[in-house]
Structure formats: C-alpha cells, structure tokens
Write an enzyme that holds these catalytic residues in place. Structure first.
Site, short mmCIF file in Angstrom:
data_model
loop_
_atom_site.label_atom_id
_atom_site.label_comp_id
_atom_site.label_asym_id
_atom_site.label_seq_id
_atom_site.Cartn_x
_atom_site.Cartn_y
_atom_site.Cartn_z
N HIS A 1 -13.14 40.86 -46.64
CA HIS A 1 -14.04 39.71 -45.93
C HIS A 1 -13.36 38.90 -44.88
O HIS A 1 -13.86 38.47 -44.18
CB HIS A 1 -14.73 38.97 -47.07
N ARG B 1 -24.75 36.18 -44.49
CA ARG B 1 -23.75 36.09 -45.63
C ARG B 1 -23.87 34.46 -46.07
O ARG B 1 -23.01 33.69 -46.01
CB ARG B 1 -22.43 36.43 -45.33
N ARG C 1 -29.27 36.82 -47.13
CA ARG C 1 -28.86 37.67 -48.27
C ARG C 1 -28.53 36.38 -49.23
O ARG C 1 -27.56 35.51 -48.94
CB ARG C 1 -27.52 38.45 -48.10
N GLU D 1 -25.73 49.41 -51.93
CA GLU D 1 -23.97 49.42 -51.64
C GLU D 1 -23.49 49.69 -53.23
O GLU D 1 -22.49 49.53 -53.27
CB GLU D 1 -23.63 47.87 -51.56
N ASP E 1 -19.06 48.03 -49.24
CA ASP E 1 -19.15 48.19 -50.66
C ASP E 1 -19.44 49.52 -51.10
O ASP E 1 -18.86 50.38 -52.06
CB ASP E 1 -20.01 47.26 -51.51
N ARG F 1 -11.60 47.73 -51.24
CA ARG F 1 -11.58 47.36 -49.95
C ARG F 1 -10.37 46.47 -49.72
O ARG F 1 -10.29 46.12 -48.41
CB ARG F 1 -13.07 46.83 -49.56
N CYS G 1 -25.99 47.56 -42.89
CA CYS G 1 -25.28 46.15 -42.30
C CYS G 1 -23.85 46.11 -42.64
O CYS G 1 -23.34 45.06 -42.38
CB CYS G 1 -26.07 44.94 -42.96
C1 PEP Z 1 -21.36 45.65 -47.47
O1 PEP Z 1 -21.06 45.67 -48.58
O2 PEP Z 1 -21.48 46.57 -46.52
C2 PEP Z 1 -22.02 44.23 -46.84
C3 PEP Z 1 -22.53 44.29 -45.93
O3 PEP Z 1 -21.62 43.12 -47.51
P1 PEP Z 1 -20.21 42.49 -47.95
O4 PEP Z 1 -19.34 43.15 -46.83
O5 PEP Z 1 -20.56 41.14 -47.67
O6 PEP Z 1 -20.16 42.74 -49.20
MG MG Z 2 -21.25 44.12 -50.05
#
Ligand code: PEP
Ligand code: MG
Length: 564
Positions: free
Chosen positions: A171, A278, A314, A413, A437, A447, A484
C-alpha cells in the site's frame, strides 16, 4: 494478558533543561488526551454515550490543576525528568485519596493509576509514534513505512520514497504512485549505504535508485524526465475523449483515490468517476474516529467535486499492512490472513453502519456506489447488505436526508470469491477485481515482502483464468465487472484487460491517459484473439515474453513508442 506496569525512572536534569521537561510533559499529556478521546468516540459509537462517560472522567484528570501544578512544581524544585515528576505527583494525590473513606475517591485512585500509565506510555513512545515532516525537499528513506505514515508525509516536501521492504503492490507503493511521488521499494541493505545530504537519482517507473549519480547518469535521468513530461503533454489531448476502441467497444476508465487532494488530479486526467475510493486513508488522516457528520462532510465534498460522475466508496479496509492502533486493527502474526476488510467491519457493526450512513447521505451530492472488500463468500455479502439495510432504516427513522437506491458491489480479491463468483453475482450489483490481493492470495505471495515480490505475476495462467472466470460469471448474471488493482495501471496489460472483457478499469490518475491511448488504438476483436492466445501459454515467463514481443511489434507498426 495485562500490560506491563511502567515505573518511571528518576533522572536529574539541569536547570537549563527544565523548560524542555515541561514541554515533554505537555506533549505526553496531549498524546494521552488524544488516545482517550479516541476511546470515548469509539465507545460512544459502539455502546452509546453513557458508557463512554467513564472514560471522560479520565480526561478531567488530565486537565486537573492539582495534577499539573504538582508535576510542574516537582520538575522545577527537584529538577528531575518529566515522567518521574508526573509519577511522583500522581502518587502523592493518590495517597491523599486513599485516606478518604469514600467509595468515589477510591474509584478515582484507579482512574489516576490508569491515566498515569497512559501518560508514561506516551513518554515511552515519544520518539517513535510521530512522523516528522521534512523541512526542505527531501527523499524519505526507511526500512519500512506504514501506509498511514506515507499518507501523513504526503507530498509535503517529499521528492520520493525509498524503502528496504515492500513490493510494488504494497500500500505504501500504491499510495505514493497515486499522489504522484516516485517510490522505489524492496531495496535490501539500502540504509547502510545511505548518508544524509547524499545525492540519489530515482526512477519510480523502473524501480531504480542510483547513489551518487555521475554526470552521465544525471543527464540520462533528466532526459527521461523531460521525455515523460512531453509524452504527458501529448496525451493531455485525450482528456475529453472516450475510451473506445476503433471497432466501437466502450470501456470506462475511472480513478483510484486515497485522499481528497487526488480528486482534481483525477479530473484533470479525464477520469470518468472514482472506481475505488480507499476510505481507510480518510480515517488515517484523523486522530480520532470521524463521526457520521464529519464523514458525511468529507464524502459529500469529494462527490460534489466529481461533478455528477459516480464515486465507488469501498468501505473501510483496515488490517493487513494497514494497521491502525486507534481503530483497534493491530499488527498480527499473519496479517493478510487476519482481521482485515469486511471481517473488521462486520465485527465493528456500529462503525460500519456509521460509515454506510455517511455514504448514503453524501449520495445527495452526486451518484455513489458502495463496495465491500475481502469478501470470501455469500454469507459475508449478505451480512454486509443487512448492515446497509439497517443503516437506511435508521436514516429513515431519524428523518435524515439520504439516498437509498445505491448499487452494492464487491471486490473480487480472494480465490474463494472467484470460485463462487456465480453465487455472488446473483446477489450484488457489480464486481471489481482487486488484482493486488487476488494475486497475493492465489499465488500465496505476501504483497509486502520484497523476498517474494518476484512471484507477483499478473500473467500467471492462474490469474488470467481467475479474471476470465469472474468476468464470465458477472456477465452471465447481467452485472458489470471492473478491475481496480494495480494491473489496471500497467500500460502493457491494457490490451489484455480489454480482451478479457472487463467493462471498467480503475487506475491511478497518472497512468490513465496511456491506458486510454492503448484502448483507442486497439480493436476489441484483436484484443480478444490476443488474449485467447495468451491464455494458452503455460507459464508466466512464456506469457511475459510473448506479450513483450507482441507489444514491440505493435509499437513498430504504429509508432506507439513515441508516447508509451
Ligand atoms: C486490490 O487488492 O487489488 C485492491 C485494489 O485493494 P487494495 O490494494 O487496497 O488491497
Ligand atoms: Mg485489496
């Protein structure tokens, strides 16, 4: 298990150091006050205002003149450090209360002790908890940063982020990209080679970082920068144009947004709406849990500024690498498999309902949709929808203006969501694939862990199949399917996503014009047959190589290289 009781160590200080100790005391009290206020808000949301009054009594102790006077007197007269002085003062007051034989005073002794420990903890954390903003344009280098640290730093004099830990879809990297600050992550051993005032050249696109660049490197990086600026100018002309293929297939290009400041940038790049807001970052920007009214105000402002384009909210997705002490989402042993996303919200139903109410109220300012993160099956979707219906009923009962006709969708996800995509599609209004995810969980690669970041392979057959299955299931049930995750921001994958049949791509603003350009250059039918071939390849290595050749050939044919 209880907390360890902290005993303040007494240290003599010089006369000159007395004002600094008083300042330290003030700051520690401020931190403790902020924490108690958070707890008060949290308890009043979760249990109602009466329950939170118990803690309000502790706030009074922090303001109490007797406590302040006694502490300052000990610092000044005995010339000792602030924490020891405070502890002494509280101990003296507690001893006096002990002598009074009334229940109420005995309770106050407990409160005093509690407050004392909280303030002492604040002293202990005084060097670690607050991130300091740079005073001049600087690169921020760290072993690891949390997403909330990154959000707090924002663009304030920050030229770039360098991190030893992390992967490209952690993130921190995503947020940096969104706010337009280059970030290079996963550089093991970096800190031991860095000095203050050292010159560093960084390329956030290729993930390169060069210490003490020579003249030639400096010129090369400057050239890359001006080429990128020229390309951006050329692409700016696309802003008002649709993302439509030459053979007439239309896709929606939306923006991923973390912070309100990104709205203008998204509009400037031609986003048709916000495909992923987000919302947790709005919470990280507060020191206390924002109330329903506060959330309504921030959400309404963003929706209004989007000028009639829809915004997908979200709901809170804390947990994983997005820890937040004040929300109670702590570091866990196995965080991405832990108390995250919808699990957190369903366990904090009042907080969840409050957020949904605020979104429905913000819907008066423009079109809004709600999306639930980390759904693994129908039960969770149904429970989340129940909370939505409760929120609407509450708003109706209390006569608060709101919209109730809100599309409810989910992030796809988790592998289980893909496997039961047909069941989920029957009970929600849209899917948005969270590829970050989805790749993490499908390929079992953390990740945020630099050691396994090589496993982040969007073209792995398992991922292509997962996306394909999701799109098929969504379309069969008559709902739209978007993506996304960061896959959407990779220009080289734009044609793949088009060919896979996605209806919407939500991506970070800077990448939007390039992806639009690819779509406007590519026939849908061609993209579909390209994907059919890609899906026959058996490994991600084969798929990556084949796609690179395919793109190189197209670039030659169409002179795309000039811009992309
Ligand atoms: C994802 O998991 O691809 C997503 C868009 O949400 P985040 O990156 O905030 O987990
Ligand atoms: Mg995610």
């Amino acid at each position: 298990m209880g907390r360890r009781t902290i005993v303040a160590q007494r240290q003599a200080v010089s006369q000159r150091n007395v004002p600094a100790q008083i300042e330290r005391f003030r700051k520690a009290v401020d931190v403790a006050r902020g924490e108690i206020e958070n707890l008060v808000t949290r308890l009043s949301i979760e249990l109602g205002p009466e329950e939170s009054e118990i803690l309000s009594a502790q706030l009074l102790i922090l303001e109490d003149e007797m406590v302040w006077d006694a502490t300052l007197a000990v610092i000044r007269l005995e010339r000792i450090n602030a924490e020891a002085a405070f502890s002494r003062a509280v101990g003296d007051i507690a001893a006096r209360f002990h002598e009074i034989e009334e229940e109420v005073f005995r309770e106050r002794v407990n409160d005093l002790h509690d407050v004392e420990q909280r303030v002492l903890r604040a002293f202990q954390g005084e060097n670690s908890s607050q991130i300091k903003l740079p005073q001049e344009p600087s690169l921020i280098a760290a072993a690891n940063l949390t997403p909330s640290d990154t959000a707090a730093l924002g663009r304030n004099n920050v030229l770039g982020f360098l991190m030893e830990e992390g992967g490209n879809t952690s993130h921190v990297a995503i947020l940096a990209r969104s706010i337009g600050v280059p970030a290079v992550v996963g550089m093991k051993g970096l800190l031991s080679q860095l000095d203050f005032d050292q010159e560093v050249a960084i390329d956030g696109v290729l993930g390169q970082c060069i210490l003490d660049p020579d003249d030639e490197t400096f010129r090369r990086f400057s050239r890359l920068r001006s080429q990128a600026l020229v390309a951006n100018e050329k692409l700016a002309g696309l802003r008002e144009l649709e993302a439509i293929t030459p053979d007439g297939h239309r896709l929606k290009l939306m923006a991923n947004i973390e912070l309100p400041v990104e709205v203008d940038e998204a509009l400037a790049r031609g986003a048709e709406g916000v495909g992923l807001l987000r919302t947790e970052y709005l919470f990280f920007q507060h020191k206390t849990i924002p109330s329903e009214d506060e959330q309504t105000e921030v959400y309404s402002d963003m929706v209004r500024r989007m000028g009639g384009r829809s915004v997908i909210f979200r709901t809170l997705d804390v947990g994983g690498d997005k820890v937040s002490d004040y929300l109670g989402a702590k570091r866990e042993y196995n965080p991405f498999l832990g108390w995250r996303g919808i699990r957190f919200s369903l366990a904090n139903r009042l907080l969840f309902k409050t957020q949904i109410k605020a979104i429905c109220r913000a819907g008066l300012a423009g079109p809004v949709k709600i999306m639930f993160p980390m759904i693994t099956g129908l039960q969770e979707l149904r429970e989340a929808k129940d909370v939505f219906y409760e929120a609407i009923a509450d708003l109706k009962d209390s006569g608060v203006a709101h919209v109730s006709d809100v599309d409810l969708g989910i992030m796809v996800e988790t592998p289980s969501a893909v496997m039961v995509a047909d069941l989920l599609a029957a009970e929600c209004d849209f899917f948005s694939i969270g590829s970050n995810d989805l790749i993490q969980y499908t390929l079992a690669m953390d990740r945020g862990n630099a050691r396994v970041s090589y496993l982040y392979q969007p073209l792995h057959p398992a991922i292509l199949r997962a996306i394909h299955t999701t799109v098929e299931a969504g379309h069969k049930a008559g709902i739209w399917v978007g993506i996304c995750g960061e896959m959407g921001s990779e220009t080289r994958l734009a044609e793949v996503l088009l060919g896979l049949g996605l209806d919407e791509i939500s991506l970070h603003g800077a990448a939007l014009p390039k992806v639009k350009q690819v779509i406007r250059w590519t026939n849908f039918s061609e993209a579909q047959s390209m994907v059919r071939h890609l899906m026959e390849l058996k490994t991600s290595t084969e798929a990556n190589e084949w796609l690179a050749e395919y793109i190189a050939k197209r670039k030659k044919d169409r002179l795309e290289g000039e811009i992309l």
